[in-house]
Design a protein around this motif. Sequence first.
Motif, PDB file in Angstrom:
ATOM      1  N   THR A 177       3.360  -6.562   5.116  1.00 43.13           N
ATOM      2  CA  THR A 177       2.353  -5.901   5.953  1.00 43.13           C
ATOM      3  C   THR A 177       1.266  -6.926   6.256  1.00 43.13           C
ATOM      4  OG1 THR A 177       0.941  -5.138   4.128  1.00 43.13           O
ATOM      5  CG2 THR A 177       2.777  -3.721   4.749  1.00 43.13           C
ATOM      6  N   ASP A 209      -1.973  -5.695   7.337  1.00 47.75           N
ATOM      7  CA  ASP A 209      -3.281  -5.053   7.191  1.00 47.75           C
ATOM      8  C   ASP A 209      -3.165  -3.830   6.277  1.00 47.75           C
ATOM      9  OD1 ASP A 209      -2.220  -3.018   8.806  1.00 47.75           O
ATOM     10  OD2 ASP A 209      -3.058  -3.908  10.630  1.00 47.75           O
ATOM     11  N   VAL A 210      -4.326  -3.263   5.941  1.00 46.65           N
ATOM     12  CA  VAL A 210      -4.373  -2.119   5.038  1.00 46.65           C
ATOM     13  C   VAL A 210      -3.542  -0.955   5.575  1.00 46.65           C
ATOM     14  CG1 VAL A 210      -5.941  -0.343   4.179  1.00 46.65           C
ATOM     15  CG2 VAL A 210      -6.604  -2.727   4.049  1.00 46.65           C
ATOM     16  N   GLY A 255      -7.027  -6.526  -6.349  1.00 46.32           N
ATOM     17  CA  GLY A 255      -7.205  -6.695  -4.911  1.00 46.32           C
ATOM     18  C   GLY A 255      -5.909  -6.862  -4.138  1.00 46.32           C
ATOM     19  N   ALA A 256      -4.783  -6.688  -4.803  1.00 41.13           N
ATOM     20  CA  ALA A 256      -3.499  -6.820  -4.107  1.00 41.13           C
ATOM     21  C   ALA A 256      -3.302  -5.675  -3.119  1.00 41.13           C
ATOM     22  CB  ALA A 256      -2.353  -6.852  -5.124  1.00 41.13           C
ATOM     23  N   GLY A 257      -3.709  -4.472  -3.517  1.00 42.21           N
ATOM     24  CA  GLY A 257      -3.547  -3.319  -2.622  1.00 42.21           C
ATOM     25  C   GLY A 257      -2.920  -2.108  -3.302  1.00 42.21           C
ATOM     26  N   LYS A 258      -2.935  -2.079  -4.623  1.00 39.66           N
ATOM     27  CA  LYS A 258      -2.310  -0.978  -5.360  1.00 39.66           C
ATOM     28  C   LYS A 258      -2.989   0.356  -5.051  1.00 39.66           C
ATOM     29  CE  LYS A 258      -3.051  -3.122  -9.325  1.00 39.66           C
ATOM     30  NZ  LYS A 258      -3.698  -4.338  -8.745  1.00 39.66           N
ATOM     31  N   THR A 259      -4.318   0.330  -4.999  1.00 37.75           N
ATOM     32  CA  THR A 259      -5.034   1.577  -4.720  1.00 37.75           C
ATOM     33  C   THR A 259      -4.835   1.999  -3.263  1.00 37.75           C
ATOM     34  OG1 THR A 259      -6.657   1.127  -6.454  1.00 37.75           O
ATOM     35  CG2 THR A 259      -7.313   2.671  -4.733  1.00 37.75           C
ATOM     36  N   HIS A 260      -4.834   1.045  -2.344  1.00 38.20           N
ATOM     37  CA  HIS A 260      -4.593   1.391  -0.938  1.00 38.20           C
ATOM     38  C   HIS A 260      -3.180   1.920  -0.731  1.00 38.20           C
ATOM     39  CE1 HIS A 260      -8.410  -0.603  -0.339  1.00 38.20           C
ATOM     40  NE2 HIS A 260      -8.425  -0.128   0.890  1.00 38.20           N
ATOM     41  N   ASP A 294      -4.928 -11.047   4.922  1.00 39.78           N
ATOM     42  CA  ASP A 294      -4.518  -9.642   4.924  1.00 39.78           C
ATOM     43  C   ASP A 294      -3.005  -9.471   4.821  1.00 39.78           C
ATOM     44  OD1 ASP A 294      -7.166  -9.131   5.089  1.00 39.78           O
ATOM     45  OD2 ASP A 294      -7.144  -8.373   7.152  1.00 39.78           O
ATOM     46  N   ARG A 347       0.476  -9.101   2.987  1.00 34.44           N
ATOM     47  CA  ARG A 347       0.984  -8.689   1.678  1.00 34.44           C
ATOM     48  C   ARG A 347       2.490  -8.593   1.750  1.00 34.44           C
ATOM     49  NH1 ARG A 347      -3.706  -9.401   1.156  1.00 34.44           N
ATOM     50  NH2 ARG A 347      -5.259  -8.133   0.068  1.00 34.44           N
ATOM     51  N   THR A 396       0.092  -1.326   4.864  1.00 41.69           N
ATOM     52  CA  THR A 396       0.442  -1.007   3.470  1.00 41.69           C
ATOM     53  C   THR A 396       0.446   0.504   3.246  1.00 41.69           C
ATOM     54  OG1 THR A 396      -0.354  -3.121   2.646  1.00 41.69           O
ATOM     55  CG2 THR A 396      -0.319  -1.312   1.062  1.00 41.69           C
ATOM     56  N   GLU A 409      -1.127   2.119 -11.701  1.00 43.25           N
ATOM     57  CA  GLU A 409      -1.513   0.732 -11.434  1.00 43.25           C
ATOM     58  C   GLU A 409      -1.492  -0.035 -12.760  1.00 43.25           C
ATOM     59  OE1 GLU A 409      -4.888   0.111  -8.882  1.00 43.25           O
ATOM     60  OE2 GLU A 409      -4.644   2.068  -7.931  1.00 43.25           O
TER      61      GLU A 409
END
Length: 161
Positions: free
Chosen positions: A6, A8-9, A36-41, A129, A131, A12, A104
């Motif tokens: 991906t 951008d957010v 900050g990898a994007g687990k929460t997003h 951005d 990932r 993801t 996470e």
Amino acid sequence: MIACTTSDVDGTRAVAAEVAATARDGDLLVLVGDLGAGKTHFTQGFARALGVTEPVTSPTFTLANRYEGDLVINHLDAYRIEQFGDAEDLAIPELLEDGVTLIEWGNNILPALPPDLLEVRILLGDADDDRRLEFTAVGAGWTERLLELAGRLAGWKADPC
Ligand code: ADP
Ligand code: MG
């Protein structure tokens, strides 16, 4: 293992929505990746796809959040587990009885987890951005669904490796 990228957010979150479309009660997803990898997003996209309208925030300090959507979603963060107690305090087997559970840093507590899970590994890419999301099925339940997931992610340049 299947993988996609991906840039951008929203990308993801959209990939997470495809994963959510395959989710069932009792599922366990372990989210792996640096801060900050994007687990929460990823979890936000997953929960939204299952009809959760309230904001999904990081459970770093609460350890576990619960959301009611089409399925119940348990969102945990095992990053600080040593500080708060041990993995048994999370009562994972009880959580798994009700809904789908995303953890996470779940790789920190693998011995405390049941052997059937989907590992979602998020890696940083070249651009800020970018990932790469890698999906690995552990156990029979997710192994049989990985093909379905690959089909859903085909539009996301899923590249088997
Ligand atoms: P984690 O839970 O893994 O610590 P978060 O989801 O809280 O990570 O944060 C991810 C950060 O990376 C956010 O600041 C988000 O805006 C940023 N970001 C940039 N590009 C992406 C992307 N492609 N996917 C997910 N997050 C991204
Ligand atoms: Mg997080």
